[in-house]
Design a protein around this motif. Sequence first.
Motif, PDB file in Angstrom:
ATOM      1  N   LEU A 129     -17.308   3.031  16.663  1.00 14.06           N
ATOM      2  CA  LEU A 129     -16.265   2.883  17.687  1.00 14.06           C
ATOM      3  C   LEU A 129     -16.131   3.891  17.962  1.00 14.06           C
ATOM      4  CD1 LEU A 129     -12.904   1.678  17.166  1.00 14.06           C
ATOM      5  CD2 LEU A 129     -13.226   3.257  15.228  1.00 14.06           C
ATOM      6  N   ALA A 130     -15.906   3.839  19.521  1.00 11.59           N
ATOM      7  CA  ALA A 130     -15.352   4.583  20.281  1.00 11.59           C
ATOM      8  C   ALA A 130     -13.995   5.140  20.075  1.00 11.59           C
ATOM      9  CB  ALA A 130     -15.154   3.905  21.740  1.00 11.59           C
ATOM     10  N   ARG A 131     -13.416   6.120  20.381  1.00 15.80           N
ATOM     11  CA  ARG A 131     -12.548   6.458  19.919  1.00 15.80           C
ATOM     12  C   ARG A 131     -10.711   6.544  20.567  1.00 15.80           C
ATOM     13  NH1 ARG A 131     -12.111  10.854  16.507  1.00 15.80           N
ATOM     14  NH2 ARG A 131     -14.442  12.103  16.847  1.00 15.80           N
ATOM     15  N   ALA A 132     -11.308   5.976  21.692  1.00 15.21           N
ATOM     16  CA  ALA A 132     -10.029   5.144  22.727  1.00 15.21           C
ATOM     17  C   ALA A 132     -10.205   3.633  21.855  1.00 15.21           C
ATOM     18  CB  ALA A 132     -10.333   5.001  24.195  1.00 15.21           C
ATOM     19  N   ASP A 133     -10.726   3.269  21.144  1.00 10.00           N
ATOM     20  CA  ASP A 133     -10.506   2.008  20.520  1.00 10.00           C
ATOM     21  C   ASP A 133     -10.363   2.346  19.509  1.00 10.00           C
ATOM     22  OD1 ASP A 133     -11.689   0.279  22.068  1.00 10.00           O
ATOM     23  OD2 ASP A 133     -14.209   0.515  22.485  1.00 10.00           O
ATOM     24  N   TYR A 134     -10.554   3.350  18.771  1.00  4.46           N
ATOM     25  CA  TYR A 134      -9.709   3.373  17.962  1.00  4.46           C
ATOM     26  C   TYR A 134      -8.326   3.351  17.927  1.00  4.46           C
ATOM     27  CZ  TYR A 134      -7.773   7.157  13.915  1.00  4.46           C
ATOM     28  OH  TYR A 134      -6.715   7.890  13.418  1.00  4.46           O
ATOM     29  N   GLU A 135      -8.158   4.283  18.807  1.00  2.41           N
ATOM     30  CA  GLU A 135      -6.387   5.173  19.333  1.00  2.41           C
ATOM     31  C   GLU A 135      -6.076   3.717  19.682  1.00  2.41           C
ATOM     32  OE1 GLU A 135      -5.066   7.555  19.292  1.00  2.41           O
ATOM     33  OE2 GLU A 135      -6.693   8.877  18.603  1.00  2.41           O
ATOM     34  N   ARG A 136      -6.670   2.317  20.128  1.00  2.12           N
ATOM     35  CA  ARG A 136      -5.893   1.421  20.977  1.00  2.12           C
ATOM     36  C   ARG A 136      -5.573   0.721  19.378  1.00  2.12           C
ATOM     37  NH1 ARG A 136      -8.003  -3.320  21.510  1.00  2.12           N
ATOM     38  NH2 ARG A 136     -10.091  -2.447  21.809  1.00  2.12           N
ATOM     39  N   LEU A 137      -6.477   0.573  18.329  1.00  2.00           N
ATOM     40  CA  LEU A 137      -6.920  -0.372  17.294  1.00  2.00           C
ATOM     41  C   LEU A 137      -5.448   0.039  16.048  1.00  2.00           C
ATOM     42  CD1 LEU A 137     -10.713  -1.427  16.975  1.00  2.00           C
ATOM     43  CD2 LEU A 137      -8.360  -3.168  17.580  1.00  2.00           C
ATOM     44  N   SER A 138      -5.748   1.383  15.897  1.00  2.56           N
ATOM     45  CA  SER A 138      -4.649   2.157  15.245  1.00  2.56           C
ATOM     46  C   SER A 138      -4.092   2.761  15.190  1.00  2.56           C
ATOM     47  CB  SER A 138      -5.705   2.592  14.234  1.00  2.56           C
ATOM     48  OG  SER A 138      -5.648   4.042  14.802  1.00  2.56           O
TER      49      SER A 138
END
Length: 93
Positions: free
Chosen positions: A34-43
Motif C-alpha cells: 500500500l503506497a502512502r498516497a493510496d492510503y491517504e486517498r482511500l482512508s
Amino acid sequence: MTEIDVQTIKAADPLVFRVTVREGTGETQHRVTLARADYERLSGGEASPEALVSESFRFLLEREPKEAILLSFDLPVIGRYFPDYERSIRQRL
C-alpha cells in the motif's frame, strides 16, 4: 467466525503487510502492499493503514471466499475487480 490478522512487515513507502485470514479450521496468508498516497486517498487519514487493510479484507470476504483472494497484491487492485470498492471503503471506515 472469520478472524483477520494484519501485521505490518515494512513501514516505509510502500507499506507491506502480511494478512492471515482464519475461518473454521482453514487459513490463508496474503502479502499486501500500500503506497502512502493510496492510503491517504482511500482512508482520508480517518483510520490506520492496518484498519484500512483489515476492512478491505472484510469487503473482499463479503464477495468471495478467502481462497479466491490473491496471495499477493497492491491494495488499490481491489477496485479493478470490484468497482464499488473505493466508495464503499470510505463509507466503512
